[in-house]
Design an enzyme around this catalytic site. Sequence first.
Site, PDB file in Angstrom:
ATOM      1  N   ASP A   1     -38.251  19.467 -70.971  1.00 18.40           N
ATOM      2  CA  ASP A   1     -37.899  20.365 -69.876  1.00 18.40           C
ATOM      3  C   ASP A   1     -37.028  21.514 -70.387  1.00 18.40           C
ATOM      4  O   ASP A   1     -36.708  22.440 -69.650  1.00 18.40           O
ATOM      5  CB  ASP A   1     -37.234  19.625 -68.719  1.00 18.40           C
ATOM      6  CG  ASP A   1     -35.972  18.873 -69.121  1.00 18.40           C
ATOM      7  OD1 ASP A   1     -35.572  18.930 -70.294  1.00 18.40           O
ATOM      8  OD2 ASP A   1     -35.390  18.193 -68.237  1.00 18.40           O
TER       9      ASP A   1
ATOM     10  N   LYS B   1     -40.596  10.897 -70.647  1.00 14.89           N
ATOM     11  CA  LYS B   1     -39.164  10.730 -70.883  1.00 14.89           C
ATOM     12  C   LYS B   1     -38.398  10.981 -69.599  1.00 14.89           C
ATOM     13  O   LYS B   1     -38.712  11.923 -68.861  1.00 14.89           O
ATOM     14  CB  LYS B   1     -38.671  11.686 -71.974  1.00 14.89           C
ATOM     15  CG  LYS B   1     -37.167  11.516 -72.295  1.00 14.89           C
ATOM     16  CD  LYS B   1     -36.774  12.247 -73.564  1.00 14.89           C
ATOM     17  CE  LYS B   1     -36.650  13.732 -73.380  1.00 14.89           C
ATOM     18  NZ  LYS B   1     -35.573  14.113 -72.427  1.00 14.89           N
TER      19      LYS B   1
ATOM     20  N   GLU C   1     -34.228  10.904 -67.884  1.00 19.66           N
ATOM     21  CA  GLU C   1     -32.805  10.914 -68.174  1.00 19.66           C
ATOM     22  C   GLU C   1     -32.066   9.964 -67.239  1.00 19.66           C
ATOM     23  O   GLU C   1     -32.368   9.899 -66.046  1.00 19.66           O
ATOM     24  CB  GLU C   1     -32.240  12.329 -67.988  1.00 19.66           C
ATOM     25  CG  GLU C   1     -32.822  13.354 -68.949  1.00 19.66           C
ATOM     26  CD  GLU C   1     -32.203  14.738 -68.780  1.00 19.66           C
ATOM     27  OE1 GLU C   1     -32.652  15.662 -69.471  1.00 19.66           O
ATOM     28  OE2 GLU C   1     -31.277  14.886 -67.959  1.00 19.66           O
TER      29      GLU C   1
ATOM     30  N   GLU D   1     -28.060  12.008 -76.959  1.00 22.90           N
ATOM     31  CA  GLU D   1     -27.740  13.419 -77.138  1.00 22.90           C
ATOM     32  C   GLU D   1     -26.248  13.682 -77.025  1.00 22.90           C
ATOM     33  O   GLU D   1     -25.599  13.265 -76.052  1.00 22.90           O
ATOM     34  CB  GLU D   1     -28.478  14.285 -76.110  1.00 22.90           C
ATOM     35  CG  GLU D   1     -28.187  15.769 -76.267  1.00 22.90           C
ATOM     36  CD  GLU D   1     -29.091  16.666 -75.448  1.00 22.90           C
ATOM     37  OE1 GLU D   1     -28.902  17.903 -75.490  1.00 22.90           O
ATOM     38  OE2 GLU D   1     -29.994  16.146 -74.761  1.00 22.90           O
TER      39      GLU D   1
END
EC number: 2.1.2.11
Length: 270
Positions: free
Chosen positions: A51, A120, A122, A188
Amino acid sequence: MYGGQAGRRVTVRDIAAARERGERWPMVTAYDAMTARVFDQAGIPVLLVGDSAAMVVYGYDSTIPVSVDDLLPLAAAVVRGSSRALVVADLPFGSYQSSPQQALESAARFMKEAGVHAIKVEGGRRILPQVETLVSAGIPVMAHLGLTPQSVNVFGGYRVQGRGEAGDELMADAKALEHAGAFSVVLECVPAELAERVTASLSIPTIGIGAGPGTDAQVLVWQDLMGLTPHPAKFVKKYADLATEMDRAVRDFAAEVTTGAFPTPEHSYR
């Protein structure tokens, strides 16, 4: 994993086997067929249609505005442009948070319309029902913890996550996501020591971005590593300077057009 034979697509089983062998591997973002083909031919085993396209393709200042409809054609192009890499697509903000059913509907579009091989998402324990639903439906899930860009407004900016007691929470999230069936987890902008501990505690691979050298894999946005991003993050290493090279090339083209030096007979038809 990296640079292997191109007889078939990389699968999540290959990724698990690489973890068992202690083999490290690279992941790179891609958003179009031509760059996907270059990275695929270079042997990159996993391509992420992130994204992050919101910023590097569409020009927004965060990942939040991008939609499923924005990302679907990019994901389809990356699949068409590659022949070996496992292609993972981000579920964008607002496309999975409200319910497991919404997550399944969004992920199914990426699988059916774009042909990606995994998605994926989050978040930690708060999205376990979504992860479990996707995995039970046969959709491989890559998780994402630490600095999750879709939550940038909650974090108050792009800040390192997981320091102090927050590290214990991130560890608990990672273990819960593994138990829910995620085949890997991106870490991350977390302290290197924490990323190393999380990696040691899991049986699934970890993929670092700004998380130090102790993860199983590393990922970067391709525009960052190629030197196209004006102000890259601390964790970015610039492996090329395409911005300077592109500037030189387009100026040379413009100069030859204005002087009449291009096109020559060599570049003309008779």
